[in-house]
Scaffold this motif. Structure first.
Motif, PDB file in Angstrom:
ATOM      1  N   PHE A 106      -7.833   6.104  -3.593  1.00 24.45           N
ATOM      2  CA  PHE A 106      -6.789   6.922  -2.985  1.00 24.45           C
ATOM      3  C   PHE A 106      -7.188   8.401  -2.955  1.00 24.45           C
ATOM      4  O   PHE A 106      -6.817   9.141  -2.044  1.00 24.45           O
ATOM      5  CB  PHE A 106      -5.472   6.762  -3.746  1.00 24.45           C
ATOM      6  CG  PHE A 106      -4.892   5.373  -3.700  1.00 24.45           C
ATOM      7  CD1 PHE A 106      -5.427   4.397  -2.852  1.00 24.45           C
ATOM      8  CD2 PHE A 106      -3.826   5.014  -4.507  1.00 24.45           C
ATOM      9  CE1 PHE A 106      -4.893   3.114  -2.804  1.00 24.45           C
ATOM     10  CE2 PHE A 106      -3.288   3.740  -4.465  1.00 24.45           C
ATOM     11  CZ  PHE A 106      -3.831   2.783  -3.623  1.00 24.45           C
ATOM     12  N   PRO A 114      -7.927  -3.519   2.542  1.00 24.70           N
ATOM     13  CA  PRO A 114      -7.869  -4.030   1.173  1.00 24.70           C
ATOM     14  C   PRO A 114      -8.892  -5.143   0.931  1.00 24.70           C
ATOM     15  O   PRO A 114      -9.057  -6.049   1.766  1.00 24.70           O
ATOM     16  CB  PRO A 114      -6.435  -4.568   1.061  1.00 24.70           C
ATOM     17  CG  PRO A 114      -5.660  -3.786   2.087  1.00 24.70           C
ATOM     18  CD  PRO A 114      -6.619  -3.575   3.208  1.00 24.70           C
ATOM     19  N   VAL A 145      -0.566   2.527 -10.674  1.00 20.79           N
ATOM     20  CA  VAL A 145      -1.845   2.738  -9.995  1.00 20.79           C
ATOM     21  C   VAL A 145      -2.988   2.655 -11.003  1.00 20.79           C
ATOM     22  O   VAL A 145      -3.031   3.414 -11.980  1.00 20.79           O
ATOM     23  CB  VAL A 145      -1.864   4.107  -9.275  1.00 20.79           C
ATOM     24  CG1 VAL A 145      -3.193   4.299  -8.549  1.00 20.79           C
ATOM     25  CG2 VAL A 145      -0.701   4.194  -8.298  1.00 20.79           C
ATOM     26  N   GLN A 146      -3.927   1.730 -10.771  1.00 22.34           N
ATOM     27  CA  GLN A 146      -5.070   1.546 -11.645  1.00 22.34           C
ATOM     28  C   GLN A 146      -6.145   2.594 -11.350  1.00 22.34           C
ATOM     29  O   GLN A 146      -6.133   3.231 -10.300  1.00 22.34           O
ATOM     30  CB  GLN A 146      -5.639   0.136 -11.467  1.00 22.34           C
ATOM     31  CG  GLN A 146      -4.633  -0.964 -11.767  1.00 22.34           C
ATOM     32  CD  GLN A 146      -5.119  -2.332 -11.325  1.00 22.34           C
ATOM     33  OE1 GLN A 146      -6.132  -2.444 -10.643  1.00 22.34           O
ATOM     34  NE2 GLN A 146      -4.399  -3.367 -11.726  1.00 22.34           N
ATOM     35  N   SER A 204       0.827  -1.209   0.000  1.00 21.03           N
ATOM     36  CA  SER A 204       0.000   0.000   0.000  1.00 21.03           C
ATOM     37  C   SER A 204       0.860   1.257   0.000  1.00 21.03           C
ATOM     38  O   SER A 204       0.545   2.236  -0.686  1.00 21.03           O
ATOM     39  CB  SER A 204      -0.932  -0.007   1.217  1.00 21.03           C
ATOM     40  OG  SER A 204      -1.819  -1.112   1.178  1.00 21.03           O
ATOM     41  N   LEU A 213      -9.987  -0.740   0.054  1.00 25.75           N
ATOM     42  CA  LEU A 213      -9.022  -0.528  -1.023  1.00 25.75           C
ATOM     43  C   LEU A 213      -9.195  -1.654  -2.042  1.00 25.75           C
ATOM     44  O   LEU A 213      -9.239  -2.829  -1.658  1.00 25.75           O
ATOM     45  CB  LEU A 213      -7.586  -0.530  -0.484  1.00 25.75           C
ATOM     46  CG  LEU A 213      -7.211   0.571   0.515  1.00 25.75           C
ATOM     47  CD1 LEU A 213      -5.747   0.428   0.923  1.00 25.75           C
ATOM     48  CD2 LEU A 213      -7.473   1.949  -0.063  1.00 25.75           C
ATOM     49  N   PRO A 215       1.791  -2.324  -7.398  1.00 28.66           N
ATOM     50  CA  PRO A 215       1.772  -1.043  -6.681  1.00 28.66           C
ATOM     51  C   PRO A 215       2.521   0.065  -7.415  1.00 28.66           C
ATOM     52  O   PRO A 215       2.375   1.237  -7.094  1.00 28.66           O
ATOM     53  CB  PRO A 215       2.461  -1.365  -5.351  1.00 28.66           C
ATOM     54  CG  PRO A 215       3.351  -2.524  -5.665  1.00 28.66           C
ATOM     55  CD  PRO A 215       2.613  -3.330  -6.700  1.00 28.66           C
ATOM     56  N   SER A 260      -9.282   2.223 -10.571  1.00 30.00           N
ATOM     57  CA  SER A 260     -10.086   1.929  -9.378  1.00 30.00           C
ATOM     58  C   SER A 260      -9.340   2.309  -8.109  1.00 30.00           C
ATOM     59  O   SER A 260      -9.921   2.862  -7.159  1.00 30.00           O
ATOM     60  CB  SER A 260     -10.445   0.436  -9.344  1.00 30.00           C
ATOM     61  OG  SER A 260      -9.260  -0.365  -9.366  1.00 30.00           O
ATOM     62  N   SER A 261      -8.031   2.060  -8.088  1.00 27.80           N
ATOM     63  CA  SER A 261      -7.228   2.438  -6.924  1.00 27.80           C
ATOM     64  C   SER A 261      -7.093   3.949  -6.838  1.00 27.80           C
ATOM     65  O   SER A 261      -7.124   4.533  -5.747  1.00 27.80           O
ATOM     66  CB  SER A 261      -5.839   1.805  -7.005  1.00 27.80           C
ATOM     67  OG  SER A 261      -5.918   0.401  -6.887  1.00 27.80           O
ATOM     68  N   ARG A 262      -6.949   4.597  -7.994  1.00 28.73           N
ATOM     69  CA  ARG A 262      -6.802   6.050  -8.009  1.00 28.73           C
ATOM     70  C   ARG A 262      -8.034   6.717  -7.392  1.00 28.73           C
ATOM     71  O   ARG A 262      -7.921   7.693  -6.644  1.00 28.73           O
ATOM     72  CB  ARG A 262      -6.566   6.542  -9.434  1.00 28.73           C
ATOM     73  CG  ARG A 262      -6.177   8.017  -9.514  1.00 28.73           C
ATOM     74  CD  ARG A 262      -5.772   8.422 -10.915  1.00 28.73           C
ATOM     75  NE  ARG A 262      -4.515   7.780 -11.297  1.00 28.73           N
ATOM     76  CZ  ARG A 262      -4.415   6.769 -12.174  1.00 28.73           C
ATOM     77  NH1 ARG A 262      -5.512   6.307 -12.753  1.00 28.73           N
ATOM     78  NH2 ARG A 262      -3.252   6.249 -12.460  1.00 28.73           N
ATOM     79  N   ALA A 296       2.100   2.013  -3.475  1.00 28.11           N
ATOM     80  CA  ALA A 296       1.009   2.521  -4.302  1.00 28.11           C
ATOM     81  C   ALA A 296       0.654   3.952  -3.927  1.00 28.11           C
ATOM     82  O   ALA A 296       0.418   4.800  -4.799  1.00 28.11           O
ATOM     83  CB  ALA A 296      -0.210   1.606  -4.173  1.00 28.11           C
ATOM     84  N   GLN A 347      -5.024  -4.227  -6.113  1.00 27.58           N
ATOM     85  CA  GLN A 347      -3.965  -3.463  -6.779  1.00 27.58           C
ATOM     86  C   GLN A 347      -2.802  -4.423  -6.989  1.00 27.58           C
ATOM     87  O   GLN A 347      -1.942  -4.596  -6.124  1.00 27.58           O
ATOM     88  CB  GLN A 347      -3.548  -2.271  -5.918  1.00 27.58           C
ATOM     89  CG  GLN A 347      -2.371  -1.467  -6.440  1.00 27.58           C
ATOM     90  CD  GLN A 347      -2.713  -0.662  -7.688  1.00 27.58           C
ATOM     91  OE1 GLN A 347      -3.789  -0.090  -7.787  1.00 27.58           O
ATOM     92  NE2 GLN A 347      -1.811  -0.646  -8.651  1.00 27.58           N
TER      93      GLN A 347
END
Length: 488
Positions: A466, A427, A458-459, A299, A449, A455, A461-463, A302, A452
């Protein structure tokens, strides 16, 4: 004392402590390094002092008091000897590895990091508050640079209790006038008994000394002109009040000083009233795992890549000396080479492996716009202070039902330290789990989360996740940057 140290290499004290060598010497005492025969390999510091005639009982009472003290900023005093035939007394205490503040200060030629000064102040207030609230109250009375040890992680230890004393309500003044000229309060030289406010004067003298590059420790006309310009100017009235001649005109407690500093210093965290994305100095996100294996380091990496799209200079810092994750990453990033330099770069982001607290304070001095601290798992981390002082403290936990207890247990341990901005990130947790954890933790600052896999990339969905996590700290305009981990 003005006498040479009496013990020699190989001599045994109290049938237990084997003297190795002298590690400190002053006008009134001598300090030895000694090995414990009952605990092979265990080293202690042994302080040797000469008791004045007729004061043995008072010295023994004082030693018994010090043995009862227990605070992380104080060395443990574990044993006491009074050798009747010579009149010498010996205190056996923790051996603190590191250097004293005087040597540290000289190493920087008097120009220490401003963040270091403020961190040192907070640690000293912490231990003074403990001593002053102890029953009976303990007054240190000699808060000078050579009596303050710094560990390798720049954590404070007060090391010389040769003139510490308990406050006696019925006493009009100190029987013996002790303290270092320039750092001791005026009342320590006669007129009245020293009390908690005397230590606060010593704190003010120390702060002025550090703030003027070692030029001044007493408040005199025009001294303000010599106070460093990179320190908060609001610090000046605090120091001035600490150094008032009359104790009744100073702050009356360490808590008052802390309160004054919190009111006057710009707050680094984004609390009520501050502007989103406006953090004084470096944005610090500290990430702490509720247990091992929950993806704390994954994490952190990322987070670092996400922040790099919004901040110019970003560092991800590994603060566990036992961790090998960043070592493996550096070997890949540098083609199998692993030199002595622990800083390396991946996709424009600086990684610092196995980083000591000394270096972290330097990193926060303006080298980076944003820093992510990887504190590892809670039970393996001794860096809880970094977590508590971060702008954004993030707990990484597992959403799995059988591991939710780890998150709840950590939350209870942290409950003694209020942090309105603390976030719990789980996560792969589903919405039902998130709602359940909000109830268990008593906070709405719980979020999931997404998966991902890499790390370093950054995809979308993660963006999005975040962005919610860091929403109060993101600049209005986002600078888009894409990264790929170079595996050359």
């Amino acid at each position: 004392m003005n006498q040479p140290c009496r013990l020699v290499h190989g001599e045994v004290l109290g049938e237990r402590y084997v003297i190795d060598r002298v590690i400190g010497e002053g006008g009134m005492s001598c300090v030895y390094l000694a090995e414990d025969l009952k605990l092979p390999g265990k080293m202690w510091a042994v302080k040797e002092s000469l008791a004045e005639p007729g004061t043995q009982k008072a010295v023994q009472d004082e030693a018994q008091l010090l043995i009862k003290l227990s605070h992380p900023r104080l060395p443990r005093i574990v044993d006491y000897f009074h050798v009747q035939s010579t009149g010498y007394i010996y205190l056996v205490m923790d051996f603190i590895q590191g250097m004293n503040l005087e040597k540290y200060f000289r190493g920087f030629r008097g120009n220490v990091n401003p963040e270091f000064i403020m961190e040192l102040t907070e640690q000293l207030l912490d231990v003074l508050e403990y001593l002053h609230n102890h029953e009976p109250q303990v007054i240190f009375r000699d808060l000078k640079p050579s009596n303050i040890m710094l560990t390798d992680q720049l954590e404070v230890r007060l090391i010389d209790f040769g003139i510490a004393r308990s406050y006696k309500q019925e006493s009009g003044e100190d029987t013996v006038k002790l303290g270092t000229v320039g750092f001791a309060a005026p009342e320590q030289y006669g007129g009245r008994q020293s009390d908690a406010r005397s230590d606060l004067y010593g704190l003010g003298a120390l702060l002025l000394y550090l703030s003027t590059n070692g030029k001044f420790s007493e408040w005199i006309t025009g001294v303000e002109r010599h106070i460093r310009g990179d320190l908060p100017r609001e610090l000046v009235p605090v120091i001035r009040k600490l150094l008032q001649y009359a104790p009744e005109h100073r702050y009356q407690s360490a808590a008052e000083v802390r309160s004054a500093l919190s009111r006057q210093q710009p707050v680094a965290t984004n609390r009520a009233g501050s502007q989103p994305g406006k953090v004084a100095g470096t944005l610090v996100a500290a990430v702490l795992g509720a247990s091992s294996g929950v993806g704390t380091t994954h994490s952190c990496i990322a987070f670092g890549h996400f922040l790099a799209a919004n901040y110019g200079r970003v560092a991800v810092v590994e603060m566990s000396a036992k961790s090998t994750a960043f070592t493996r990453i550096q070997e890949i990033a540098e083609g199998g080479r692993l030199g002595a330099i622990r800083k390396f770069e991946v996709n424009g982001i600086h990684f610092w492996r196995q980083t000591a607290r000394t270096e972290v304070i330097s990193l926060l001095g303006g080298s980076y716009d944003a820093v992510v601290l990887d504190l590892g798992a809670y039970r393996d981390s001794d860096r809880i202070e970094e977590f508590l002082r971060a702008d954004l403290p993030i707990v990484i936990g597992s959403g799995a039902e059988w591991r939710q207890h780890d998150v709840v247990t950590l939350a209870r341990m942290l409950s003694r330290h209020p942090q309105p901005g603390r976030v719990y990130a789980l996560p792969l947790a589903g919405e039902e789990t998130i709602q359940e954890m909000k109830k268990l933790l008593g906070t709405n600052n719980v979020q999931s989360l997404p998966l991902q896999l890499d790390p370093f990339e950054v995809q979308d969905s993660s963006r999005e996740a975040f962005s919610r996590l860091f929403q109060e700290y993101l600049p209005t305009v986002e600078r888009k940057r894409r990264f790929r981990f170079r595996k050359s």
